[in-house]
Design an enzyme around this catalytic site. Sequence first.
Site, PDB file in Angstrom:
ATOM      1  N   TYR A 189     -38.596 -53.948 -16.262  1.00  8.27           N
ATOM      2  CA  TYR A 189     -39.459 -52.789 -16.517  1.00  8.27           C
ATOM      3  C   TYR A 189     -38.638 -51.528 -16.283  1.00  8.27           C
ATOM      4  O   TYR A 189     -37.574 -51.575 -15.657  1.00  8.27           O
ATOM      5  CB  TYR A 189     -40.717 -52.809 -15.644  1.00  8.27           C
ATOM      6  CG  TYR A 189     -40.519 -53.029 -14.174  1.00  8.27           C
ATOM      7  CD1 TYR A 189     -40.238 -51.975 -13.306  1.00  8.27           C
ATOM      8  CD2 TYR A 189     -40.636 -54.309 -13.622  1.00  8.27           C
ATOM      9  CE1 TYR A 189     -40.075 -52.177 -11.951  1.00  8.27           C
ATOM     10  CE2 TYR A 189     -40.475 -54.521 -12.265  1.00  8.27           C
ATOM     11  CZ  TYR A 189     -40.195 -53.444 -11.424  1.00  8.27           C
ATOM     12  OH  TYR A 189     -40.037 -53.649 -10.084  1.00  8.27           O
TER      13      TYR A 189
ATOM     14  N   HIS B  56     -34.049 -53.298 -13.586  1.00  9.05           N
ATOM     15  CA  HIS B  56     -33.878 -52.201 -14.533  1.00  9.05           C
ATOM     16  C   HIS B  56     -32.532 -52.361 -15.222  1.00  9.05           C
ATOM     17  O   HIS B  56     -31.565 -52.810 -14.594  1.00  9.05           O
ATOM     18  CB  HIS B  56     -33.923 -50.839 -13.841  1.00  9.05           C
ATOM     19  CG  HIS B  56     -35.066 -50.678 -12.903  1.00  9.05           C
ATOM     20  ND1 HIS B  56     -36.360 -50.919 -13.274  1.00  9.05           N
ATOM     21  CD2 HIS B  56     -35.106 -50.290 -11.604  1.00  9.05           C
ATOM     22  CE1 HIS B  56     -37.160 -50.686 -12.234  1.00  9.05           C
ATOM     23  NE2 HIS B  56     -36.419 -50.313 -11.212  1.00  9.05           N
TER      24      HIS B  56
END
Length: 342
Positions: free
Chosen positions: A268, A318
Site C-alpha cells: 500500500y 511500500h
Amino acid sequence: MTNFDFNNMPLVKGNRARTFAILSCGITFTMLVFSYTFSDPSLDFFKYASRLSDSFFSKGLCACQQCIAELEGDPWFAEHFNQSIHPLMTRENSILSEETFRWWQWLQSETQPANFSEVVEELFQVIPDEVLYMDASPDRCRTCSVVGNSGNLKGSRYGHLIDSSDFIIRMNQGPTRGFEEDVGTKTTHHLMYPESAINLDNTTSLILVPFKTLDLQWIISALTTGTIKHTYLPVMSKIKANRDKVLIYNPTFLKYVYESWLEGHGRYPSTGFLGLMLAVHLCDEVSVFGFGADQYGNWHHYWEKNHMAGAHRHTGVHNGDYEYNVTLLLQDKHKIQMFKGR
C-alpha cells in the site's frame, strides 16, 4: 398557375423557414465537429470531459499561472487523475464498496474487525461529519508545501520557503522544533496513523490515515476515553489534537491512489505519497520537500543520526523507488515543483 408573392407570405411560413434553416445549420455543424474530433486522435476532450467537469466543480476556478487540475495536453496525467473520488471521508461518502472494504481490511490483516458502519457512526459523533475543504474561491491560488521526512532536508535551509505556502502538509513523527531553518515552523495539516501518532497544537488539522477499522476506533478512543493502548504495536492512548479539526483519509481514495498512481506496486502507499496525492487533488500549486534519498543515496529521516535507516524501502510494504519515480514524473510534467535538498 398561382404566383407566390414572398413579400406577402404569411408570417408563420417565414418562421418555419427560418427554424428549418437554423436546424439544418446546427445539424451540419454538429456532424462536422464529431467527424473532426473522432478523426483526430490528439483531441482528448470527449474522453476526459467528465473528469474536467468534476475538477471544475469540486475545486473551483484556479487563479494560478499554471494549475495542477488542467488536463489538456497531457493524456498520461488525465488518465491517472480522477477528482470525482474525494480524498477525505465524511458521513455522506463513508460507505465502502465490498471490494474496497475487503482490500482495505487486507492491508494490515485485521481478522475480526468491528462493525464498520457502527464505528463510523460513533466516529462522526466525535469529529465533524463534513469536511471544510481548502479555500476554493475562484480568485485564490492555493499553494501547498508537502514536507516529507527525508534526510536530504538536513542543511537545506528550506524553512522560509516551506512556510511561505498557504498550506503546509507534514506526516508521521516529523518534528519542526530544532530543525526550523531546514523544515520550517508552520503546519496546517498533519497526516498520521495510530502507530506514528504525535501530539498537535490546537490550530493544526490532524488527518488520520486508517489502514483498518481499529484505526478508526483508536482515534475515537484517543480523543475521548483513552482505552485503546495497542494495535499491532503499543500506541498513544490519548492524543492532543483539536477534535474539530480531525479529518479522515478516505479508504476509497487510498485504494484509488494505490491502483491508479502506483499501479499495484508495494502493499500500500506510504504516508508521504498519500500526502502528496492529497495535495495534488486539493491544491493548485504543490511544492515538495523531503522526498527521496540524500545526496549519498541514504534513505533516512532528517532527525536521525543513523544514515542507514530507511523503514519500509525494501520490506515490500511500500515501494519507495516506484513512488519516487512517479513523483519525478509529476515534476517533469510540471504538475509539482520538487526540491531535492542535500
